[in-house]
Design a protein around this motif. Structure first.
Motif, PDB file in Angstrom:
ATOM      1  N   MET A 233      14.103  34.239   2.286  1.00 25.73           N
ATOM      2  CA  MET A 233      12.880  33.583   1.819  1.00 25.73           C
ATOM      3  C   MET A 233      12.874  33.324   0.321  1.00 25.73           C
ATOM      4  N   GLY A 234      13.987  33.584  -0.374  1.00 25.04           N
ATOM      5  CA  GLY A 234      14.024  33.592  -1.829  1.00 25.04           C
ATOM      6  C   GLY A 234      13.249  32.500  -2.541  1.00 25.04           C
ATOM      7  N   PRO A 235      13.541  31.204  -2.285  1.00 26.82           N
ATOM      8  CA  PRO A 235      12.857  30.134  -3.017  1.00 26.82           C
ATOM      9  C   PRO A 235      11.352  30.080  -2.780  1.00 26.82           C
ATOM     10  N   LYS A 236      10.872  30.749  -1.723  1.00 29.31           N
ATOM     11  CA  LYS A 236       9.437  30.765  -1.431  1.00 29.31           C
ATOM     12  C   LYS A 236       8.729  31.973  -2.033  1.00 29.31           C
ATOM     13  N   VAL A 237       9.495  32.833  -2.724  1.00 26.50           N
ATOM     14  CA  VAL A 237       8.956  34.100  -3.237  1.00 26.50           C
ATOM     15  C   VAL A 237       8.943  34.088  -4.759  1.00 26.50           C
ATOM     16  N   THR A 238       7.835  34.547  -5.321  1.00 27.07           N
ATOM     17  CA  THR A 238       7.678  34.600  -6.773  1.00 27.07           C
ATOM     18  C   THR A 238       7.265  35.997  -7.205  1.00 27.07           C
ATOM     19  N   ALA A 239       7.883  36.467  -8.278  1.00 22.00           N
ATOM     20  CA  ALA A 239       7.471  37.715  -8.930  1.00 22.00           C
ATOM     21  C   ALA A 239       6.781  37.348 -10.231  1.00 22.00           C
ATOM     22  N   SER A 240       5.489  37.650 -10.309  1.00 19.59           N
ATOM     23  CA  SER A 240       4.717  37.355 -11.516  1.00 19.59           C
ATOM     24  C   SER A 240       4.680  38.579 -12.429  1.00 19.59           C
ATOM     25  N   HIS A 241       4.715  38.310 -13.715  1.00 16.20           N
ATOM     26  CA  HIS A 241       4.599  39.307 -14.786  1.00 16.20           C
ATOM     27  C   HIS A 241       5.890  40.110 -14.982  1.00 16.20           C
ATOM     28  N   THR A 242       6.212  41.030 -14.068  1.00 16.88           N
ATOM     29  CA  THR A 242       7.411  41.897 -14.154  1.00 16.88           C
ATOM     30  C   THR A 242       7.606  42.464 -15.566  1.00 16.88           C
ATOM     31  N   THR A 243       6.515  42.889 -16.195  1.00 11.88           N
ATOM     32  CA  THR A 243       6.604  43.342 -17.588  1.00 11.88           C
ATOM     33  C   THR A 243       7.350  44.668 -17.728  1.00 11.88           C
ATOM     34  N   ALA A 244       7.439  45.460 -16.656  1.00 10.58           N
ATOM     35  CA  ALA A 244       8.212  46.704 -16.736  1.00 10.58           C
ATOM     36  C   ALA A 244       9.676  46.417 -17.062  1.00 10.58           C
ATOM     37  N   MET A 245      10.140  45.188 -16.735  1.00  9.43           N
ATOM     38  CA  MET A 245      11.519  44.831 -17.034  1.00  9.43           C
ATOM     39  C   MET A 245      11.804  44.927 -18.535  1.00  9.43           C
ATOM     40  N   HIS A 246      10.776  44.781 -19.337  1.00 14.88           N
ATOM     41  CA  HIS A 246      10.936  44.920 -20.792  1.00 14.88           C
ATOM     42  C   HIS A 246      11.313  46.351 -21.150  1.00 14.88           C
ATOM     43  N   SER A 247      10.977  47.304 -20.276  1.00  9.11           N
ATOM     44  CA  SER A 247      11.247  48.717 -20.549  1.00  9.11           C
ATOM     45  C   SER A 247      12.443  49.255 -19.779  1.00  9.11           C
ATOM     46  N   TYR A 248      13.036  48.428 -18.908  1.00  7.79           N
ATOM     47  CA  TYR A 248      14.236  48.878 -18.190  1.00  7.79           C
ATOM     48  C   TYR A 248      15.420  48.956 -19.165  1.00  7.79           C
ATOM     49  N   ASP A 249      16.330  49.909 -18.930  1.00 12.49           N
ATOM     50  CA  ASP A 249      17.530  49.946 -19.751  1.00 12.49           C
ATOM     51  C   ASP A 249      18.513  48.863 -19.287  1.00 12.49           C
ATOM     52  N   ASN A 250      19.442  48.525 -20.164  1.00 15.85           N
ATOM     53  CA  ASN A 250      20.342  47.406 -19.894  1.00 15.85           C
ATOM     54  C   ASN A 250      21.302  47.679 -18.740  1.00 15.85           C
ATOM     55  N   ALA A 251      21.678  48.915 -18.548  1.00 14.18           N
ATOM     56  CA  ALA A 251      22.584  49.238 -17.438  1.00 14.18           C
ATOM     57  C   ALA A 251      21.908  48.941 -16.104  1.00 14.18           C
ATOM     58  N   TYR A 252      20.648  49.352 -15.982  1.00 15.66           N
ATOM     59  CA  TYR A 252      19.923  49.064 -14.740  1.00 15.66           C
ATOM     60  C   TYR A 252      19.706  47.563 -14.573  1.00 15.66           C
ATOM     61  N   CYS A 253      19.363  46.863 -15.662  1.00 15.97           N
ATOM     62  CA  CYS A 253      19.123  45.421 -15.576  1.00 15.97           C
ATOM     63  C   CYS A 253      20.377  44.662 -15.170  1.00 15.97           C
ATOM     64  N   SER A 254      21.531  45.145 -15.606  1.00 10.78           N
ATOM     65  CA  SER A 254      22.781  44.493 -15.211  1.00 10.78           C
ATOM     66  C   SER A 254      22.940  44.509 -13.693  1.00 10.78           C
ATOM     67  N   LYS A 255      22.634  45.628 -13.088  1.00 13.87           N
ATOM     68  CA  LYS A 255      22.675  45.741 -11.625  1.00 13.87           C
ATOM     69  C   LYS A 255      21.569  44.913 -10.983  1.00 13.87           C
ATOM     70  N   LEU A 256      20.375  44.960 -11.577  1.00 13.56           N
ATOM     71  CA  LEU A 256      19.218  44.251 -11.024  1.00 13.56           C
ATOM     72  C   LEU A 256      19.441  42.744 -10.995  1.00 13.56           C
ATOM     73  N   PHE A 257      20.015  42.192 -12.077  1.00 13.73           N
ATOM     74  CA  PHE A 257      20.185  40.741 -12.153  1.00 13.73           C
ATOM     75  C   PHE A 257      21.124  40.219 -11.070  1.00 13.73           C
ATOM     76  N   ARG A 258      22.098  41.013 -10.670  1.00 13.18           N
ATOM     77  CA  ARG A 258      22.973  40.612  -9.562  1.00 13.18           C
ATOM     78  C   ARG A 258      22.154  40.389  -8.298  1.00 13.18           C
TER      79      ARG A 258
END
Length: 418
Positions: A233-258
């Protein structure tokens, strides 16, 4: 309708744009500047652009700041408390009046498509009912999507899940959610699963207020992205705000972005609201508290910008100008290189249209003749000058027009320039 001497985005030539029966019929490069005639609109070298899209706003709450009390702390959670005080005062006439005034403000500033959230944690569902009625009433004038949004938590509010389903049966276009505001992690995850199930059952889009918090341990985004991926359903799904991502460490974000790239979901950032509401538990250094807009862009993940609020308990300013929101985003997210400027308008036009799954959007032959005329000749000049929207056309009909401001230069300056 015929437009001459027009600039188009990412092109240096002048264009003539022909419209027949409400659609673009011909778009032709001009060999030279054409003389103005009574039969054509002279763009005078200014930018003709696809209409602005407001992907995230709360029309049911707009223009209610200070009613009955002001949000004195300016925090997200006091805003929710103030809104809980205002909800008992809601009625159809009240919501309709404020929503129409806000829509008018948006239209005056080049917006032709809006996604609005409507609170379902209200046993009367008056916001959903009123905004769905307005959507149907205005369908020939503006594209309006209504999100069934459980402000106080779909599973933490009494009968919240039942009210959500009632809102969808009432005609809401999008299933909303707020998993980080549910009482427990388990309830948050359960709510995401129910959101996806409801979207599949009713064939609706999804737009979740996701991790709108500074807590680096708030990680419902990965859960939402997985559900979107596994249910295709990816193109039909939206994540709004996701401001916690500003506080995630880069190692976790590297995995998350995949995961985010594989899921192909959309993102909406509301930078003016986020920089105001987030970082409230910090002294110094103080976090910006805005999601990783620049990094999402660089990863070719679809991200767009919204205003979120206009004069409501969460944000007591707001003027309907998405160009102002874009300006804030470029500064806050440190997107200040020339290549960032060159495609800046994507985040309030094409990317937003993709998020809303709008069909036939854009200045192409055969599409509906929806466009705006901006002061400036490209993305950079419009952004730098905060150019006014001079003209808004929908289905070949003018719905808004203003004259450029007249600037009078003091003689002591003009004489020295000469």
């Amino acid at each position: 309708m015929h437009i001459i001497n027009a600039r188009l985005r990412q092109r240096s030539e002048l264009f003539s744009i022909h419209i027949e029966e409400g659609r673009f019929s011909r778009i032709e490069v001009q060999d030279s500047t054409l003389a103005a005639t009574d039969n054509a609109i002279d763009a005078d070298g200014k930018l003709v652009c696809a209409p602005f899209v407001e992907p995230h706003i709360h029309l049911d709450a707009a223009l209610t700041a200070g009613e009955p009390e002001w949000n004195q702390s300016g925090t997200l959670f006091e805003g929710i408390e103030r809104w809980s005080q205002r909800k008992p005062m809601l009625n159809e006439a009240d919501i309709r009046r404020r929503a129409l005034s806000t829509i008018e403000l948006l239209v005056q500033n080049g917006v032709q498509a809006i996604r609005t959230h409507a609170d379902t944690t209200d046993p009367t569902l008056v916001g959903v009912r009123t905004l769905c009625a307005l959507r149907d009433e205005l369908k020939d004038k503006i594209d309006l999507q209504v999100v069934a949004f459980p402000q106080d938590g779909m599973l933490s509010y009494p009968n919240g899940a039942k009210l959500m389903e009632e809102a969808l049966e009432m005609g809401a276009d999008v299933v909303g959610g707020i998993p980080h505001f549910e009482y427990t992690r388990e309830l948050g995850e359960k709510s995401v699963k129910q959101i996806i199930a409801l979207a599949k059952k009713y064939d609706r889009l999804v737009d979740v207020h996701c991790d709108e918090i500074d807590d680096p341990n708030s990680r419902f985004l990965e859960f939402l992205a997985c559900e979107a991926l596994f249910h295709d359903m990816g193109p039909k799904v939206t994540a709004s705000h996701t401001t916690a991502m500003h506080s995630y460490d880069n190692a976790y974000c590297s995995k998350l972005f995949r995961l985010l790239k594989n899921a192909d979901i959309n993102f909406i950032s509301c930078p003016t609201e986020s920089i105001h509401l987030q970082g409230r538990f910090d002294t110094y250094p103080k976090r910006r508290g805005v999601t990783r807009v620049k990094e999402l862009r660089e990863a070719n993940i679809n991200v767009c910008l919204g205003q979120d609020s206009i004069f409501d308990p969460w944000y007591s300013l707001g003027n309907g100008k998405l160009l102002r929101t874009l300006d804030y985003a470029m500064h806050i997210c440190q997107m200040m290189g020339y290549q960032d400027y060159a495609r800046a308008l994507d985040m309030i036009t094409d990317n937003s249209a993709r998020t809303l799954c709008l069909q036939g959007y854009g200045i192409e032959v055969g599409n509906a003749a929806n466009f705006i005329l901006l002061e400036g000749h490209d993305d950079y000049s419009v952004l730098r000058q905060q150019g006014e929207v001079l003209l808004s056309v929908r289905h070949g009909e003018i719905i808004m027009q203003r004259q450029p401001a007249q600037v009078i230069t003091p003689p002591w300056i003009s004489q020295k320039i000469k």
